[in-house]
Design an enzyme around this catalytic site. Structure first.
Site, PDB file in Angstrom:
ATOM      1  N   ASP A  51       0.905  -1.145   0.000  1.00 22.14           N
ATOM      2  CA  ASP A  51       0.000   0.000   0.000  1.00 22.14           C
ATOM      3  C   ASP A  51       0.946   1.197   0.000  1.00 22.14           C
ATOM      4  OD1 ASP A  51      -1.424   2.296   0.908  1.00 22.14           O
ATOM      5  OD2 ASP A  51      -3.016   0.964   1.604  1.00 22.14           O
ATOM      6  N   HIS A  52       1.083   1.875  -1.125  1.00 22.06           N
ATOM      7  CA  HIS A  52       2.182   2.842  -1.225  1.00 22.06           C
ATOM      8  C   HIS A  52       2.043   4.001  -0.242  1.00 22.06           C
ATOM      9  CE1 HIS A  52      -0.476   5.224  -3.883  1.00 22.06           C
ATOM     10  NE2 HIS A  52       0.321   6.232  -3.651  1.00 22.06           N
TER      11      HIS A  52
ATOM     12  N   LYS B   7       5.026   6.504   2.389  1.00 21.81           N
ATOM     13  CA  LYS B   7       5.208   7.956   2.341  1.00 21.81           C
ATOM     14  C   LYS B   7       5.851   8.430   3.640  1.00 21.81           C
ATOM     15  CE  LYS B   7       1.238   8.822  -0.690  1.00 21.81           C
ATOM     16  NZ  LYS B   7       1.461   9.818  -1.726  1.00 21.81           N
TER      17      LYS B   7
ATOM     18  N   GLU C 246      -7.942  14.759  -5.037  1.00 21.95           N
ATOM     19  CA  GLU C 246      -7.081  14.793  -6.224  1.00 21.95           C
ATOM     20  C   GLU C 246      -7.705  15.699  -7.269  1.00 21.95           C
ATOM     21  OE1 GLU C 246      -5.054  10.880  -7.223  1.00 21.95           O
ATOM     22  OE2 GLU C 246      -7.035  10.220  -6.606  1.00 21.95           O
TER      23      GLU C 246
ATOM     24  N   ASP D 291     -10.964   1.980  -4.319  1.00 24.41           N
ATOM     25  CA  ASP D 291      -9.647   2.415  -4.789  1.00 24.41           C
ATOM     26  C   ASP D 291      -8.849   3.134  -3.697  1.00 24.41           C
ATOM     27  OD1 ASP D 291      -7.688   2.815  -6.834  1.00 24.41           O
ATOM     28  OD2 ASP D 291      -8.389   4.877  -7.113  1.00 24.41           O
TER      29      ASP D 291
ATOM     30  N   HIS E 255      -5.716   2.825   1.348  1.00 29.24           N
ATOM     31  CA  HIS E 255      -4.912   3.968   1.794  1.00 29.24           C
ATOM     32  C   HIS E 255      -5.513   4.682   3.008  1.00 29.24           C
ATOM     33  CE1 HIS E 255      -2.921   3.177  -1.878  1.00 29.24           C
ATOM     34  NE2 HIS E 255      -3.667   3.918  -2.672  1.00 29.24           N
TER      35      HIS E 255
HETATM   36  C1  BG6 Z   1      -3.706   4.840  -6.201  1.00 26.90           C
HETATM   37  C2  BG6 Z   1      -5.075   4.913  -6.804  1.00 26.90           C
HETATM   38  O1  BG6 Z   1      -3.613   3.721  -5.351  1.00 26.90           O
HETATM   39  O2  BG6 Z   1      -3.459   6.027  -5.476  1.00 26.90           O
HETATM   40  C3  BG6 Z   1      -5.189   6.114  -7.702  1.00 26.90           C
HETATM   41  O3  BG6 Z   1      -5.335   3.730  -7.544  1.00 26.90           O
HETATM   42  C4  BG6 Z   1      -4.802   7.371  -6.956  1.00 26.90           C
HETATM   43  O4  BG6 Z   1      -6.498   6.235  -8.231  1.00 26.90           O
HETATM   44  C5  BG6 Z   1      -3.469   7.214  -6.260  1.00 26.90           C
HETATM   45  O5  BG6 Z   1      -4.720   8.432  -7.888  1.00 26.90           O
HETATM   46  C6  BG6 Z   1      -3.178   8.389  -5.356  1.00 26.90           C
HETATM   47  O6  BG6 Z   1      -1.878   8.296  -4.865  1.00 26.90           O
HETATM   48  P1  BG6 Z   1      -1.063   9.598  -4.426  1.00 26.90           P
HETATM   49  O7  BG6 Z   1       0.221   9.049  -3.905  1.00 26.90           O
HETATM   50  O8  BG6 Z   1      -0.903  10.433  -5.653  1.00 26.90           O
HETATM   51  O9  BG6 Z   1      -1.889  10.280  -3.389  1.00 26.90           O
END
Ligand code: BG6
Length: 495
Positions: A181-182, A186, A220, A239, A244
C-alpha cells in the site's frame, strides 16, 4: 547497510507501474547506494523488447518520472547493465521453468543464494494465475529468501480478497507475502508514528478527552487518467478508502507499539480496524456519501465528466468521490468521529489529516474576541507539501483583545536539505531487507473489506439517482458538506 544480494523479477515489466514508479525507485536506490552489491532486475512482459530497447524504454520513464534528474547518464549505464527483459507468456506453465533457470544462473554468478523477489505489477485479474504457477516452483519453497510482492487491489470485495489470501497462503508463507500500500511508504505517513510515540507531548492528549474529531482528506485534481476500464469496476471507496485511507486512519488511531517489530505494529493497527463500528446497511445513508464528477471547467480548462471518459459507461453509477463518518469503539476514541473523504477532480491535490482538539473549557475572552474552538488543531499534510502545522489562538498585537489563529509549522522543505525518498523506494528497500512492517497482513486486508462491504452492498442495491452530483474543481457533492455540518462541524482545507 546494503540489503543482501537480490534478484528481482517484475511481472508487468513492460507496464505502466514499472515505467512510472518501480524502475525510477530502483534507480534512485542505486544512486543513493542502497541497492545490494549484487543484484539483477528482470522485467517480464509480453511485448517484444530486446534488452537494449527495454532499457531505453525504462530510461524514458526515468527521465520523465524520477525525482532525480542529475547524475542520470553515467550511473544509468552501470545500473542498466543489471536490467534485462524476458519475454514470456505468464499464462503458460512451461514458461516458468525459465525463471528457475535464471535463479540458478545468478546464484552461480553471485557465489551465494540471493533473495528472489517476484513483484506482481499486473492487472488484478492476472494475479491468481501467476501466483498459482509460481507457487509450485522449487525456489518458492525457500521461505527465507523468496518473496512475492502483490499490488492493490487485493480482491474486489471481501469474498474475493479472502479467496486471494487463501490462494497466496496455499503457495507461500505469510512472511513471504508483501502486500503493498504505497501510502505506508510515504515519509509523512511514517512520521505519524514518530510524532506520536517519540514525543511525550502529544500522546497524553491524543484521545477522547481532548480531541473533538479527526478528518482525513485525500483530494485529487486528476480524473481517472485513462484508467476508465479499471475504475469502472472499482470506484473511490474500493480504490482509496479500503486501503490507503483506512491504513492512514490506523496510524493515527493505533495504541503505542511496544517495539517496532513488523507484527507488533500490524497487531496494533488491526486492533483499530476491529474496533471501527460496522455501519449497518440501513445506516449507510446517514454515514456515507458518494459522488461522481460531471463535465465542467477546472483552472481555466474544460474537462470531461466521468461518464464522458474513455471506457466508462454513459449511465455509470461508479463513485469518484466518497465521504464516510467512522466511529471507533474503544476507550481512547469513543464518541470521537473520524470523517474521511476522497475524490477525483476536486479543487486541489490535498492529502491531509486534521486532529481537531476540543474548545477551551472556560473561554474567558469576550465573545467578540474570536471564534472559540476552531484554531486548536494539528494538521499533518502529506500532499501537496509535506508539513505538520499546529494552529492555535494568539492575541493580535495592539490594544484591546483580539484573537486570531496562527500556525506553528514544521516543513520538510525548510527542516531538511536531503530529498525525501519516494514511497516506492522505501517499500522496495524493505522488501529486499525482509522488513514487512509497512506491508499489509492478510487479516488487515480482510478487516478493511469487512468495514466497507455494507457500504458497497447498500450502494449496489440502490442506483445513484443524482449522478453526476459535483462539478470539477469543487470539494465534492453538497451531501458531503451536510454529512459533517449535521454534527456542527466542517471540512478543513489547507489555507
Ligand atoms: C492509487 C489509486 O492507489 O493512489 C489512484 O489507484 C490514486 O487512483 C493514487 O490516484 C493516489 O496516490 P497519491 O500518492 O498520488 O496520493
Amino acid at each position: 547497510k546494503r540489503p543482501p544480494a537480490s534478484l528481482i523479477f517484475i511481472f508487468g515489466g513492460s507496464g505502466d507501474l514499472n515505467h512510472r514508479k518501480l524502475s525510477p525507485a530502483l534507480f534512485n536506490l542505486f544512486i543513493d547506494g542502497w541497492m545490494p552489491e549484487k543484484f539483477d532486475i528482470v522485467g517480464i512482459g509480453r511485448r517484444p523488447y530486446d534488452n537494449d530497447s527495454y532499457r531505453t524504454h525504462l530510461f524514458n520513464g526515468i527521465r520523465q518520472f524520477s525525482r532525480r534528474k542529475e547524475e542520470q547518464s553515467e550511473l544509468w549505464k552501470d545500473f542498466s547493465q543489471k536490467v534485462t527483459y524476458l519475454q514470456m507468456d505468464a499464462e503458460k506453465d512451461e514458461e516458468y521453468q525459465k525463471l528457475a533457470e535464471i535463479v540458478k544462473e545468478k546464484e552461480t554468478a553471485y557465489g551465494e543464494h540471493p533473495n528472489v523477489i517476484f513483484y506482481l505489477a499486473v492487472a488484478p485479474q492476472l494475479v491468481p494465475g501467476i501466483v498459482s504457477k509460481l507457487g509450485p516452483l522449487n525456489i518458492c519453497a525457500d521461505t527465507k529468501c523468496t518473496r512475492v510482492v502483490v499490488e492493490k487491489p487485493f480482491g474486489h470485495d471481501l469474498d474475493s480478497a479472502l479467496e486471494l489470501n487463501k490462494l497466496l497462503a496455499s503457495m507461500f508463507d505469510e512472511k513471504q507475502i508483501y502486500r503493498i500500500d504505497h501510502y505506508l511508504g510515504k515519509e509523512t505517513v511514517q512520521n505519524i508514528l514518530a510524532l506520536r510515540f517519540a514525543n511525550a507531548l502529544f500522546e497524553p492528549i491524543w484521545n477522547r478527552n481532548y480531541i473533538d474529531h479527526i478528518q482525513i482528506t485525500a483530494a485529487e485534481t486528476v480524473g481517472v487518467e485513462g484508467r476508465g476500464d479499471f475504475y469502472e469496476s472499482s470506484g473511490a471507496l474500493r480504490d482509496m478508502v479500503q486501503n490507503h485511507i483506512l491504513q492512514v486512519l490506523c496510524m493515527v488511531a493505533m495504541e503505542a507499539p511496544v517495539n517496532f517489530d513488523a507484527d507488533e505494529i500490524r497487531n496494533k493497527k488491526v486492533d483499530v480496524l476491529h474496533a471501527i463500528r460496522k455501519i449497518a446497511k440501513d445506516e449507510v445513508h446517514r454515514n456515507a456519501v458518494r459522488g461522481q464528477y460531471g463535465p465542467g471547467w477546472m483552472k481555466g480548462q474544460q474537462v470531461p465528466g466521468y461518464r464522458q471518459e474513455k471506457n466508462v459507461a454513459r449511465e455509470s453509477g461508479t463513485d469518484t468521490f466518497v465521504a464516510v463518518k467512522f466511529h471507533i469503539d474503544n476507550w481512547r476514541w469513543q464518541d470521537v468521529p473520524f470523517y474521511v473523504r476522497t475524490g477525483k477532480r476536486m479543487n486541489d491535490k490535498e492529502t491531509i489529516i486534521t486532529i481537531q482538539f476540543k474548545a477551551a473549557p472556560n473561554y474567558a475572552f469576550p465573545p467578540e474576541a474570536a471564534d472559540t474552538w476552531r484554531p486548536n488543531r494539528l494538521t499533518i499534510s502529506i500532499a501537496p507539501e509535506m508539513d505538520i502545522r499546529l494552529r492555535f489562538q494568539a492575541k493580535r498585537p495592539g490594544q484591546g483583545v483580539s484573537l486570531s489563529p496562527v500556525d506553528m509549522i514544521f516543513s520538510y522543505k525548510d527542516a531538511y536539505t536531503e530529498q525525501e525518498p519516494e514511497a516506492y523506494e522505501t517499500l522496495l528497500l524493505d522488501v529486499m531487507e525482509g522488513d514487512a512492517t509497512l506491508f499489509m497482513r492478510e487479516d488487515q486486508v480482510a478487516a478493511a473489506w469487512r468495514l466497507i462491504m455494507p457500504i458497497l452492498e447498500s450502494w449496489q442495491d440502490r442506483a445513484p439517482v443524482d449522478f453526476p452530483n459535483y462539478s470539477p474543481g469543487s470539494w465534492g457533492p453538497e451531501d458531503a458538506e451536510a454529512l459533517i455540518a449535521r454534527d456542527g462541524r466542517n471540512w478543513v482545507t489547507l489555507p
